[in-house]
Scaffold this motif. Structure first.
Motif, PDB file in Angstrom:
ATOM      1  N   ASP A   1       0.852  -1.225   0.172  1.00  0.00           N
ATOM      2  CA  ASP A   1       0.004  -0.081   0.014  1.00  0.00           C
ATOM      3  C   ASP A   1       0.850   1.372  -0.099  1.00  0.00           C
ATOM      4  O   ASP A   1       0.693   2.333  -0.891  1.00  0.00           O
ATOM      5  CB  ASP A   1      -1.036  -0.011   1.340  1.00  0.00           C
TER       6      ASP A   1
ATOM      7  N   GLY B   1       2.881   1.480  -3.292  1.00  0.00           N
ATOM      8  CA  GLY B   1       1.745   1.840  -4.612  1.00  0.00           C
ATOM      9  C   GLY B   1       1.277   3.459  -4.310  1.00  0.00           C
ATOM     10  O   GLY B   1       1.136   4.202  -5.489  1.00  0.00           O
ATOM     11  N   GLY B   2       1.317   4.043  -3.132  1.00  0.00           N
ATOM     12  CA  GLY B   2       0.937   5.367  -3.011  1.00  0.00           C
ATOM     13  C   GLY B   2       1.846   6.137  -3.176  1.00  0.00           C
ATOM     14  O   GLY B   2       1.929   7.417  -3.608  1.00  0.00           O
TER      15      GLY B   2
ATOM     16  N   ALA C   1       3.908   5.188  -7.079  1.00  0.00           N
ATOM     17  CA  ALA C   1       3.274   4.876  -8.291  1.00  0.00           C
ATOM     18  C   ALA C   1       3.878   5.382  -9.724  1.00  0.00           C
ATOM     19  O   ALA C   1       3.861   4.549 -10.671  1.00  0.00           O
ATOM     20  CB  ALA C   1       1.991   5.318  -8.382  1.00  0.00           C
TER      21      ALA C   1
ATOM     22  N   ALA D   1      -3.359  -2.572  -5.637  1.00  0.00           N
ATOM     23  CA  ALA D   1      -4.087  -1.656  -5.335  1.00  0.00           C
ATOM     24  C   ALA D   1      -5.481  -2.411  -4.966  1.00  0.00           C
ATOM     25  O   ALA D   1      -6.310  -1.971  -4.157  1.00  0.00           O
ATOM     26  CB  ALA D   1      -4.426  -0.797  -6.575  1.00  0.00           C
TER      27      ALA D   1
ATOM     28  N   THR E   1      -8.657  -0.664  -3.081  1.00  0.00           N
ATOM     29  CA  THR E   1      -8.981   0.643  -4.166  1.00  0.00           C
ATOM     30  C   THR E   1     -10.167   0.356  -4.901  1.00  0.00           C
ATOM     31  O   THR E   1     -10.478  -0.872  -5.471  1.00  0.00           O
ATOM     32  CB  THR E   1      -7.689   0.869  -5.017  1.00  0.00           C
TER      33      THR E   1
ATOM     34  N   VAL F   1      -8.921   1.402 -10.701  1.00  0.00           N
ATOM     35  CA  VAL F   1      -7.971   0.534 -11.027  1.00  0.00           C
ATOM     36  C   VAL F   1      -8.092   0.297 -12.419  1.00  0.00           C
ATOM     37  O   VAL F   1      -7.122   0.314 -13.252  1.00  0.00           O
ATOM     38  CB  VAL F   1      -7.916  -0.696 -10.243  1.00  0.00           C
TER      39      VAL F   1
END
Length: 859
Positions: free
Chosen positions: A124, A127-128, A131, A147, A152, A157
């Motif tokens: 997480d 990915g945040g 990205a 995600a 998400t 997505v």
């Protein structure tokens, strides 16, 4: 699996690797990534792991190798080894989403849920925060997977990652796989089929796309699903998920021995596969083997003792076998271990609705699932259904709570309750059962609502009703306007399921349950239930007769709607045969054994004969019945050339005067030419040689029409009466008999056929109009008033006339509601003189003239 290049001929190029057992010998050269991936895709997991280990040795900086090695080790259940590969690889490449995703999967398989949660949190975070750094197709797909795992919005997505990637890289396989898997996870099988179908066109030798297609078609197109499954195993004989799906379907078809073999194959590949052990626990439960069930459940939970997927899977399969109480307990166990495990929560909602008496909790659970996952099709459908049926009216009686659309409840609700109470009185007494709880019956005017309530998804067009034990769901006549079926027969059939499922504690095979219900339909009324017909005769004498021991499978994947109907008919023949040869008490003893957990074939052997003998003897019995159907008819199908012209047809009939098809075609030809008198001969011969024709369009119906054209009323009536004696759904015949009886002022005859018509379609104004006229002519005012009120609910073509006639009857018995009805008549037809006169009569006391009228005018 780790994504990478996927040429269409990759497996074919490297088939030599698979055939020569490269994994067991020293490498002649270092394997490329593509070659190792080909081994993995083809199911040579050990070979792929070995090749990847070699690659990692030679290219320690290449992160693809440990990823592929871990995937291969996981496939064969070597989870600790996979973790030992992944941990240092992640330490070396801490920002790799692909490695961390595989680590998350591995840790959960090992039951290291805390470590898995940490890995998910890191996914997480990466990915945040990073990205922007994941630009390769492989990393973009990994970003999408991460995600979705962290919750998400799936649409986001798709819109921001997967769809743009698919457009920019149309030949990158994993984009399609993730999109298809996402659709499957939301129960959007139509979308999944389109995605995987595209994938199959692009990557025709990729087993994962074929398997996705098999899953997408599993509930809607069994033939396509089977073909896709075969293709999956063609390209990967060791495809674990495919073996599990095979076992799942075999369990559904009650083919438990073959299901066990499929699971053995899966466990030979991965001995620690939790799902395989869970399926084995299901088999043991269904075989009443609690010791083995406990062993397999323990094995399934060996690595992860609180894995919610295990009780969920076991409970799901038991619920499919109508063991809803057990299913509910298992879903509750799964939710105890993980309160946010949505598959268990969704299944629990459905199970509670089917169990009956827990609706409030069920709807609350469905709402929670829908809010947590707005894209779950089943949860969305359930919440929509809740709103759609919130207005249903409940009709209660001694033994039933019937829920119906209020309009329909007002039209035929009391008849539904009366029919069900008769069924209760007859069948509980016959089978020696006392039901302690009321049976819940829900009747849906919209077929889609019926399907969602029953199956969770739209579909199931071939089903008229379904019984879950204490709960019955049924289509109302409104949902099938072009398919007349006796709703009375349907409800009798379904309530018989309540009896037999209760007697066996839901432990009976599908064929026996359906067979008894159809048999009891015919016992209740000779023209109810599936009957012998020409097509069934041909199927018995052809290759479509299913052995008793395999009959449940005939319901699972019928080749056509006709084959499904034949499965019901054949099952009822088996029950009829057992009762006639051994007696009903033996059948009741069989049901008692099933309740105690005795396996069906053992119970049959104990009370009747070994299953092999029953298979052979019943087949001979069915063939005898088929041969005795129209035994003097020639049933040989003519060739196409024999119908090429009228002369050829006549020549064929001259040589084959008793041929069923030829006689039928000859009658049809003569009727089309309006040669009514000549048409009688072939029809009369068909009836003479085959008198028990049950179809609504039989020779009786056709000959009745011919007699009508010839104005031969008595002969027409005789044919129509014979037709309705043999067929309970012949609404056209019922209507014609009402017309004739009304013309002859045979009012009891009108009422008899009005009842027959309403037992098929009470929502048609036709039987109520005839019945109203008959009741009125007989001076039966309450009956006439009831029918006119029903007509008004149905929206008659002449509402003013109906309001007037109802007002006239109400006025004649001093009911003050007469005035309202006559005013409504005048609203529709202001110049309706008879209605105006009736209003004056109602407004003025008897004997008093209306204002402004003379004494003579008032008379």
């Amino acid at each position: 699996m780790r994504p990478g290049p996927h040429p269409r001929t990759l497996l074919r190029r490297h088939i030599l690797w698979l055939a020569t057992g490269l994994i067991f010998a020293p490498f002649l050269h270092a394997a490329t990534v593509e070659e190792a991936q080909a081994l993995f895709l083809g199911g040579n997991y050990t070979g792929a792991a070995t090749a990847a280990a070699g690659g990692a040795h030679d290219q320690p900086e290449e992160a693809t190798w440990p990823l592929l090695q871990a995937e291969a080790l996981n496939a064969v259940g070597r989870y600790q080894e996979a973790r030992a590969v992944l941990d240092p690889a992640i330490e070396h490449s801490p920002n790799s989403l692909q490695l961390r995703l595989e680590s998350y999967k591995t840790l959960r398989a090992l039951g290291a849920v805390d470590d898995a949660a940490k890995q998910l949190a890191e996914l997480d975070r990466l990915g945040g925060a990073r990205a922007w750094a994941y630009r390769s197709p492989e990393d973009r797909v990994a970003l999408a997977r991460a995600a979705l795992l962290v919750g998400t919005d799936p649409k986001k997505v798709l819109d921001q990652i997967l769809d743009p990637l698919r457009k920019s890289q149309p030949d990158f396989r994993d984009t399609y796989l993730v999109s298809g898997e996402l659709a499957l996870s939301k129960n959007d099988f139509a979308l999944a089929a389109r995605i995987f179908g595209t994938g199959v066109k692009k990557f025709g030798e990729d087993p994962d796309f074929w398997f996705g297609l098999a899953r997408a078609f599993a509930s809607s197109d069994p033939e396509a699903a089977q073909n896709a499954l075969e293709q999956t195993l063609k390209f990967n004989p060791n495809h674990l998920a495919a073996q599990l799906l095979i076992a799942d379907e075999l369990i559904d078809g009650e083919n438990y021995d073959d299901a066990a073999q499929a699971l053995t194959k899966a466990l030979a590949i991965n001995p620690h596969l939790a799902e395989a052990h869970a399926y084995r626990a299901v088999l043991a439960h269904l075989r009443a083997d609690p010791k083995t069930e406990a062993v397999e459940r323990t094995e399934a939970l060996q690595l992860w003792s609180t894995n919610p997927a295990v009780p969920h899977l076991i409970g799901h399969k038991l619920s499919q076998k109508y063991r809803f109480a057990e299913g509910v307990a298992l879903q509750r166990e799964a939710l105890k271990w993980d309160p946010n495990y949505l598959p268990a929560k969704s299944q629990l909602a459905n199970d509670l609705l089917r169990l009956g008496g827990h609706d409030d909790e069920a709807w609350q659970l469905a709402d929670e699932v829908q809010k947590a996952d707005p894209y779950d099709v089943v949860a969305y459908n359930l919440t929509e259904l809740h709103d759609a049926i919130a207005h249903f009216e409940t009709l209660s009686s001694a033994h039933f709570n019937v829920k119906m659309d209020p309009r329909e409840a007002g039209i035929y609700g009391p008849k539904v309750v009366s029919l069900l109470e008769r069924a209760h009185e007859t069948l509980t007494k016959k089978y020696g059962l006392t039901l302690h709880d009321k049976t819940i019956v829900e009747i849906f005017p919209d077929q889609k609502d019926f399907a969602i309530r029953t199956f969770g998804l739209p579909g199931g067009a071939g089903y008229l009703g379904v019984c879950f034990g204490r709960v019955i769901t049924a289509n109302s006549p409104a949902s099938r306007p072009n398919s007349p079926n006796s709703w009375e027969a349907v409800l009798w059939h379904e309530f018989c399921h309540v009896v037999t499922l209760t007697l066996t504690e839901n432990k009976m095979p599908r064929w026996l349950s359906e067979g008894i219900s159809v048999y009891e339909e015919r016992q209740a009324r000779g023209n109810w239930g599936e009957q012998m017909k020409p097509r069934y005769r041909a199927m018995i004498l052809g290759e479509d007769l299913t052995p008793m021991s395999q009959l449940s499978a005939a319901f699972l994947k019928p080749k056509s709607p006709a084959h499904l109907g034949f499965a019901y008919y054949e099952s009822s023949l088996v029950v009829e045969w057992l009762v006639e040869h051994w007696g009903l008490e033996k059948v009741k003893a069989l049901l008692a054994d099933l309740a105690r957990g005795v396996e069906i074939n053992a119970a049959l052997a104990a009370h009747f004969a070994p299953i092999e003998q029953l298979d052979a003897d019943f087949a001979a019995h069915a063939v005898e019945i088929a041969k005795n159907t129209g035994p003097k008819l020639d049933w040989t199908p003519p060739g196409a050339a024999d119908f090429a012209s009228a002369k050829r047809l006549n020549d064929f009939i001259a040589k084959n005067p008793d041929n069923f098809t030829a006689l039928t075609e000859r009658a049809k030809e003569l009727i089309e030419a309006k040669k009514w008198t000549e048409a009688k001969a072939p029809l009369q011969k068909l009836i003479e040689l085959y008198p028990n024709q049950h179809d609504a369009g039989s020779a009786y119906a056709t000959l009745a029409h011919v007699h009508r054209m010839l104005k031969e009323s008595e002969a027409e009536i005789a044919m129509l009466n014979k037709l309705v004696e043999l067929n309970s759904d012949a609404v056209d015949a019922f209507e014609r008999l009402m017309q004739i009886a009304a013309e002859r002022k045979d009012w009891p005859g009108v009422l008899a056929n009005a009842d027959r018509f309403a037992a098929v379609n009470p929502l048609s104004p036709i039987p109520h109009r005839f019945a109203a006229d008959a009741h009125e002519a007989l001076g039966e005012k309450p009956g006439a008033i009831s029918d006119y009120r029903t007509l008004l609910q149905l929206g008659p073509s002449d509402p003013a006339e109906i309001h007037y006639r109802l007002a006239h009857l109400l006025h004649s018995i001093g009911d003050v509601a007469a005035k309202r009805e006559v005013i409504l008549a005048l609203e529709d037809a202001p110049r309706f003189r008879a209605a105006l006169q009736l209003l004056l009569e109602i407004d003025e006391p008897a004997g008093k003239p209306a204002p402004g009228s003379t004494t003579d005018d008032a008379k």
